[in-house]
Scaffold this active site. Structure first.
Site, mmCIF file in Angstrom:
data_model
loop_
_atom_site.group_PDB
_atom_site.id
_atom_site.type_symbol
_atom_site.label_atom_id
_atom_site.label_comp_id
_atom_site.label_asym_id
_atom_site.label_seq_id
_atom_site.Cartn_x
_atom_site.Cartn_y
_atom_site.Cartn_z
ATOM 1 N N THR A 1 0.866 -1.182 0.000
ATOM 2 C CA THR A 1 0.000 0.000 0.000
ATOM 3 C C THR A 1 0.897 1.225 0.000
ATOM 4 O OG1 THR A 1 -1.621 -1.219 1.243
ATOM 5 C CG2 THR A 1 -1.858 1.166 1.236
ATOM 6 N N PHE B 1 -7.166 -6.511 -1.062
ATOM 7 C CA PHE B 1 -8.259 -6.225 -0.127
ATOM 8 C C PHE B 1 -8.434 -7.363 0.868
ATOM 9 C CE2 PHE B 1 -9.099 -4.131 -4.212
ATOM 10 C CZ PHE B 1 -9.084 -2.805 -3.793
ATOM 11 N N LEU B 2 -7.390 -8.168 1.013
ATOM 12 C CA LEU B 2 -7.562 -9.330 1.877
ATOM 13 C C LEU B 2 -7.543 -8.936 3.346
ATOM 14 C CD1 LEU B 2 -4.551 -10.266 3.178
ATOM 15 C CD2 LEU B 2 -4.213 -10.922 0.805
ATOM 16 N N GLU C 1 -6.794 -10.138 7.250
ATOM 17 C CA GLU C 1 -6.063 -11.128 8.031
ATOM 18 C C GLU C 1 -7.066 -12.092 8.659
ATOM 19 O OE1 GLU C 1 -3.285 -9.398 10.790
ATOM 20 O OE2 GLU C 1 -2.538 -8.031 9.257
ATOM 21 N N ASN D 1 -10.381 1.367 2.436
ATOM 22 C CA ASN D 1 -10.078 1.207 3.863
ATOM 23 C C ASN D 1 -10.640 2.364 4.683
ATOM 24 O OD1 ASN D 1 -8.942 -1.270 3.775
ATOM 25 N ND2 ASN D 1 -6.831 -0.616 4.112
ATOM 26 N N CYS E 1 -3.741 -1.835 9.159
ATOM 27 C CA CYS E 1 -4.181 -1.196 7.907
ATOM 28 C C CYS E 1 -4.996 0.077 8.110
ATOM 29 C CB CYS E 1 -4.996 -2.185 7.096
ATOM 30 S SG CYS E 1 -4.076 -3.694 6.795
ATOM 31 N N LYS F 1 -7.879 -8.808 16.131
ATOM 32 C CA LYS F 1 -9.133 -9.467 15.763
ATOM 33 C C LYS F 1 -8.902 -10.968 15.818
ATOM 34 C CE LYS F 1 -8.873 -9.912 10.806
ATOM 35 N NZ LYS F 1 -9.523 -9.616 9.558
HETATM 36 C C1 UGA Z 1 -8.554 -4.527 6.384
HETATM 37 C C2 UGA Z 1 -9.568 -4.530 5.238
HETATM 38 O O1 UGA Z 1 -10.795 -5.122 5.676
HETATM 39 C C3 UGA Z 1 -9.029 -5.331 4.042
HETATM 40 O O2 UGA Z 1 -9.947 -5.250 2.961
HETATM 41 C C4 UGA Z 1 -7.691 -4.720 3.624
HETATM 42 O O3 UGA Z 1 -7.089 -5.457 2.568
HETATM 43 C C5 UGA Z 1 -6.738 -4.744 4.801
HETATM 44 O O4 UGA Z 1 -7.317 -3.990 5.897
HETATM 45 C C6 UGA Z 1 -5.433 -4.108 4.372
HETATM 46 O O5 UGA Z 1 -5.438 -2.944 3.980
HETATM 47 O O6 UGA Z 1 -4.416 -4.821 4.305
HETATM 48 P P1 UGA Z 1 -7.835 -6.276 8.298
HETATM 49 O O7 UGA Z 1 -7.126 -5.108 8.910
HETATM 50 O O8 UGA Z 1 -7.146 -7.568 8.144
HETATM 51 O O9 UGA Z 1 -8.374 -5.871 6.832
HETATM 52 O O10 UGA Z 1 -9.097 -6.580 9.209
HETATM 53 P P2 UGA Z 1 -10.653 -6.227 9.212
HETATM 54 O O11 UGA Z 1 -11.416 -7.488 9.153
HETATM 55 O O12 UGA Z 1 -10.966 -5.200 8.217
HETATM 56 O O13 UGA Z 1 -10.812 -5.625 10.670
HETATM 57 C C7 UGA Z 1 -10.147 -4.412 11.039
HETATM 58 C C8 UGA Z 1 -10.541 -4.029 12.433
HETATM 59 O O14 UGA Z 1 -11.869 -3.526 12.473
HETATM 60 C C9 UGA Z 1 -10.491 -5.161 13.467
HETATM 61 O O15 UGA Z 1 -9.908 -4.682 14.656
HETATM 62 C C10 UGA Z 1 -11.938 -5.516 13.671
HETATM 63 O O16 UGA Z 1 -12.181 -6.072 14.929
HETATM 64 C C11 UGA Z 1 -12.597 -4.158 13.495
HETATM 65 N N1 UGA Z 1 -14.024 -4.220 13.088
HETATM 66 C C12 UGA Z 1 -14.357 -4.800 11.915
HETATM 67 C C13 UGA Z 1 -14.993 -3.662 13.889
HETATM 68 O O17 UGA Z 1 -14.695 -3.106 14.975
HETATM 69 N N2 UGA Z 1 -16.295 -3.709 13.491
HETATM 70 C C14 UGA Z 1 -16.658 -4.274 12.314
HETATM 71 O O18 UGA Z 1 -17.881 -4.276 12.007
HETATM 72 C C15 UGA Z 1 -15.673 -4.837 11.512
#
Ligand code: UGA
Length: 454
Positions: free
Chosen positions: A120, A157-158, A160, A231, A283, A343
């Site tokens: 990124t 957009f993956l 973790e 993001n 991210c 997470k």
């Molecule tokens: C995020 C994006 O979702 C991906 O699409 C992107 O590729 C990635 O960043 C990146 O740029 O590399 P990620 O950080 O792995 O992915 O995790 P998410 O599933 O997006 O969760 C991010 C945070 O938001 C976590 O702490 C999660 O607990 C929190 N979250 C998520 C919430 O508090 N509420 C929600 O409804 C969803």
């Protein structure tokens, strides 16, 4: 096709292993010998579900090396997927990217190589990478590059924890290039995913609803901005529901019902409306900071993104305020924290809300006991001053505790024997930082049940 992936972090490794699984010949380059050794032995240096299984399935077409010369010269596509951590001013640190681009430029020798920026990077970086490649090529080949390569952007957009799933069954693939042949090569590379013609791995069957995957082909700058905008939007969506959640707590509404009620509107959608302690990870924080910094360079303000960050920052203090409201005094209280990873299904602790919350509680004089089913070892290494607070068992977290906070929604925690644990707490106060437990049931079991929304 022949593919070389530089960098075996989350993005690089997932990209390399998935492309090998899909039938390409992939060489992954990483300068870290220890990582390369592990990967050669079929072991994943990161905790990611299905990674080792896919490594096994793709092993025949997959090799790992520390030497760029083993992968770059023959490659049709070179992915640069090195880390771009945040600098204190919000800009990403591009040292690793420029180092990788330089070495790739020295080794390019094929007829036409597409060099893909998978890290990124700030908007405009592809042009910068292009110039580094050109200079390095010229220096090592003694002549100017003349159409031997082009730079493309292919943001990932993956997520973790579900990285393999997201690679095989993405919502879309975005490719940016100012060169039509570059776009053609990437289209060919991803054909099996775009048309979903591959045989799914037994452990990750294709979900029924997945059809052909759309490919968005754009210019370079648009592809780079798509990544940041996606993001920032997701981060804003989470902060929005958390801001509403705080109001819900005040007016006596149930924020999870509110989220459901608005999320069923197809224009809004239900995902990323889960309220709680907010986002963490490598991210959202980094990318929203970088977006604001880039905008500043153009004298452009991004108040919505700034507000999303501010709400997220406050959300962590909400936990401490809630406990203070309930327990009145935090000094000397024993508070258990369930979950350290940012997470579930990862051991990643970067910008983890629970580490922040634990530190805030400690600075208020509380005695904190921490637990995570997977991230304990990493935590010990990365946060050595808090290592002594790690519990050996979940019982230890609840034993004699004045309150327990659930911060990471691990499946194990959802299935705890909550009745048993209420009995061993000094005060059965439970703060559900993810709004994921059954409030009525816990109250029946004797808990004082709190959330970030009251
Ligand atoms: C995020 C994006 O979702 C991906 O699409 C992107 O590729 C990635 O960043 C990146 O740029 O590399 P990620 O950080 O792995 O992915 O995790 P998410 O599933 O997006 O969760 C991010 C945070 O938001 C976590 O702490 C999660 O607990 C929190 N979250 C998520 C919430 O508090 N509420 C929600 O409804 C969803």
């Amino acid at each position: 096709m022949k593919v070389c992936v530089v960098g075996t972090g989350y993005v690089g490794l997932t990209t390399g292993v998935s492309l090998a699984f899909l039938g390409h010949d992939v060489t992954c380059v990483d300068l870290d010998e220890r990582k390369v050794e592990m990967l050669r032995a079929g072991r994943s240096p990161i905790y990611e579900p299905h990674m080792e299984a896919l490594l096994g399935e793709a092993s025949e077409r997959l090799s790992f090396t520390t030497d760029y010369a083993d992968g770059v010269p023959d490659a049709d596509v070179v992915f640069i997927a090195v880390q771009t951590p945040s600098l204190p001013d919000g800009n990403p640190d591009l040292r690793y990217l420029s180092g990788a681009a330089e070495t790739v430029g020295q080794h390019i020798s094929g007829d036409f190589t597409v060099v893909v920026n998978k890290s990124t990077v700030p908007i405009g970086s592809s042009n910068w990478v292009d110039s580094i490649l050109r200079e390095a090529f010229e220096r090592s080949h003694g002549r100017r590059a003349d159409g031997e390569f082009t730079v493309a952007s292919n943001p990932e957009f993956l997520r973790e924890g579900v990285a393999i799933f997201d690679s095989l069954y993405p919502d879309r693939i975005v490719v940016g290039s100012d060169h039509p042949r570059g776009l053609d090569v990437l289209h060919q590379l991803y054909r099996a995913v775009l048309n979903q013609t591959f045989t799914p791995p037994s452990f990750l069957p294709r979900p029924g609803e997945v059809g052909a995957v759309p490919m968005v082909s754009t210019d370079l700058a648009s592809a780079e901005l798509i990544k940041y905008a996606a993001n920032a939007f997701l981060a804003t969506k989470i902060s929005f529901i958390n801001e509403v959640g705080r109001l819900a707590g005040k007016v006596g509404a149930d924020v999870t019902q509110v989220a459901r009620g608005i999320g069923l509107d197809a224009r809004i959608g239900p995902r990323f409306l889960e309220p709680g302690v907010g986002w963490g990870g490598s991210c959202f924080g980094k990318d929203t900071a970088a977006l604001i910094t880039t905008a500043e360079e153009y004298h452009h303000d991004m108040p919505i993104v700034r507000a999303a960050r501010e709400v997220n920052r406050q959300q962590r203090s909400v936990v401490v305020d809630q406990l203070l409201g309930e327990l009145r005094i935090l000094k000397g209280r024993k508070i258990g924290v369930l979950g350290l990873a940012f997470k579930p299904d990862t051991d990643d602790l970067r910008d983890s809300p629970s580490v922040d919350i634990a530190r805030q509680l400690i600075s208020r004089g509380a005695r904190v006991t921490l637990h995570d089913p997977v991230a304990g070892e990493r935590f010990r290494a990365e946060q050595p001053d808090l290592a002594g607070q790690l519990a050996d068992s979940i019982d230890e977290v609840f034993d004699d505790a004045d309150a327990v906070v659930l911060v990471t929604k691990w499946d194990q925690y959802l299935e705890l024997d909550w009745g048993k644990f209420a009995g061993i707490m000094r005060k059965p106060v439970l703060l559900d930082g993810r709004h994921c437990l059954d409030a009525a049931r816990l109250e029946r079991l004797g808990y004082r049940y709190l959330t970030t929304a009251g």
